[in-house]
Write an enzyme that holds these catalytic residues in place. Structure first.
Site, PDB file in Angstrom:
ATOM      1  N   GLU B  47       0.806  -1.164  -0.110  1.00 27.27           N
ATOM      2  CA  GLU B  47      -0.148   0.092  -0.059  1.00 27.27           C
ATOM      3  C   GLU B  47       1.007   1.268  -0.093  1.00 27.27           C
ATOM      4  OE1 GLU B  47      -0.182  -2.547   2.016  1.00 27.27           O
ATOM      5  OE2 GLU B  47      -0.600  -1.875   4.283  1.00 27.27           O
ATOM      6  N   ASN B  48       2.178   1.116   0.344  1.00 30.00           N
ATOM      7  CA  ASN B  48       2.928   2.439   0.069  1.00 30.00           C
ATOM      8  C   ASN B  48       3.053   2.929  -1.367  1.00 30.00           C
ATOM      9  OD1 ASN B  48       4.561  -0.097   0.185  1.00 30.00           O
ATOM     10  ND2 ASN B  48       6.376   1.397   0.338  1.00 30.00           N
TER      11      ASN B  48
END
Lengths: 233, 219
Positions: B47-48
């Site tokens: 998700e980064n």
């Protein structure tokens, strides 16, 4: 061409004052504006409200701001891995506002894009939703979240030109590209500052219009927080 | 005998289908990538801001600009892409990510999950967990059936502060595969050599036991 270059880091930070709200790009130690953080940590200013995904480690990154007691309020989604930060949090020296990571990102992007608020499902039914407007769309419930309002966005990019056009590298794009232009003043430090014309317009990630000041960062340590290797087969 | 963490990961790997984009959380979920058969076309998202993660780098080949959401150094595979974290959660909220696997402290029979905060203990934050559970249609929780003290983590009602409500559909533990349906926890599979009474004993919430409960196939 409109030039965004400033000759040094003190010019880049001109106008910063104690008590301001700052956005700081990066995730973990990846893509943090490390030169700007160092200067702020050694400045006479303090009482900042900081918006950033994480809080660095004790002796590097955002950690330097806590070490020098520069932060009054921290808005973040995950605040582990920094013992001085923990100490200040537990002794109520700083206020901490925990925000779901996707909401944090969107609150930055909304500020950048001129959207005052948005609905997200993240946090519905949890303490994050308390006191917030809830609306139902197609039978699913959403929380109203407002865009951030910040004075300065401190950004790290890989390459940039004098017009402020930016290219990020790898996962260092993270919060950097969405905080650019999301505050009243956006300051960018780059690993490689190049003359205009050197970057292919097709490959610009963030156009210079979102940038107010750009400068060549003096040094980049680019520390790795959690070195994980595969063993050779 | 109940499964260890790798066994849980191995069973969850069977849920991956061709063409799936998958987000794996920290802990047991990360291990799932080790059991994906090479002929399956799947891509792992973090998700980064990366799609198409590969294995961890060999020593000396790490790159400070390449990390996952657990801040571990990573590599990318051909076809990978990088993007900002808002786009990343757009993939998640927009249901472009097909499967989310994450850990939990508690799950209850209504599908609520708690995995970010223990009152009285140091709170580190929810990271992307609230966004993930509120958005995904297909969430699998990977966890041990009981905590260190032997208390059930499959509750009638979560007692810890919630991460999300009405979201978990399937749980894979060291003892069983369980689906959450309207009436409670539905026992789907039991771990090899685990007896049903052990699962009953380790489950606090309503456990629905069909006539035939097959044993997990792990090989």
């Amino acid at each position: 061409m409109i030039t965004k270059t400033v000759e040094n880091i003190s010019r880049a930070l001109e106008g910063i004052k104690s008590g301001m709200t700052l956005m700081l790009g990066g995730f973990g130690l990846c893509g943090i504006p490390e030169n700007l953080i160092k200067v702020l940590a050694n400045s006479t200013y303090s009482e900042f409200t900081c918006i950033s995904a994480n809080v660095g480690v004790d002796d590097y990154g955002l950690g330097l701001l806590f070490k020098e007691k520069k932060v009054k309020t921290m808005i973040s989604s995950y605040v582990g891995e920094n013992s001085e930060f923990e100490r200040q949090m537990l002794s109520n020296e700083i206020e901490v506002i925990l925000t779901p990571m996707g909401t944090l990102a969107e609150k930055c992007r909304a500020a950048q894009m001129g959207i005052p608020a948005f609905y997200t499902p993240a946090g519905f039914g949890t303490e994050i939703a308390e006191g917030k407007e809830i609306r139902t769309f197609q039978s699913k419930k959403y929380i109203l979240e407002e865009a951030y309002q910040a004075d300065f966005a401190l950004i790290k990019a890989w390459k940039g030109d004098h017009a402020g056009n930016l290219i990020f590298r790898g996962t260092a794009k993270n919060f950097n590209s969405i905080m650019t232009g999301a505050a009243k003043t956006t300051v960018v430090e780059v690993e490689k500052l190049v003359p205009v014309g050197m970057l292919d317009p097709n490959e610009i990630h963030t156009p210079g219009i979102f940038v107010d000041r750009i400068f060549q960062g003096e040094s980049f340590e680019k520390r790795i927080e959690n070195l994980t290797n595969s063993s050779p087969q | 005998m109940s499964l260890n963490k790798n066994g849980i990961a191995k069973r969850i790997a069977q849920e991956l289908q061709n063409g799936f984009y998958v987000n794996l959380g920290i802990g047991i979920p990360t291990l799932v990538a080790n059991y994906v058969t090479p002929e399956l076309e799947v891509e792992f998202q973090s998700e980064n801001g990366v799609l198409g993660m590969g294995p961890f780098p060999l020593a000396g080949e790490e790159d400070a600009d390449l990390i996952n959401a657990g801040k571990q150094t990573i590599t990318t595979l051909p076809g990978a892409s990088f993007f900002d974290s808002a786009t990343s959660f757009g993939m998640i909220r927009g249901k472009h990510v097909d499967l989310t696997v994450l850990g939990a402290m508690e799950v209850d029979q209504t599908g609520a999950i708690a995995n970010w905060k223990i009152p009285g203990k140091l709170v580190k934050g929810m990271g992307g967990a609230m966004d993930l559970v509120a958005s995904a249609d297909n969430i699998i929780v990977a966890m041990m059936h009981t905590d260190r003290h032997g208390n059930s983590k499959l509750k009638t009602k979560c007692s810890l502060p919630l991460t999300g409500v009405d979201c978990v559909k399937r749980i894979v533990t060291n003892l069983a595969v369980i689906d959450i349906i309207e009436d409670g926890f539905l026992l789907k599979e039991r771990a090899p050599n685990v007896e049903i009474h052990q699962i009953v004993k380790a489950t606090e919430g309503v456990l629905i036991i069909p006539e035939n409960v097959k044993e997990m196939e792990l090989n």
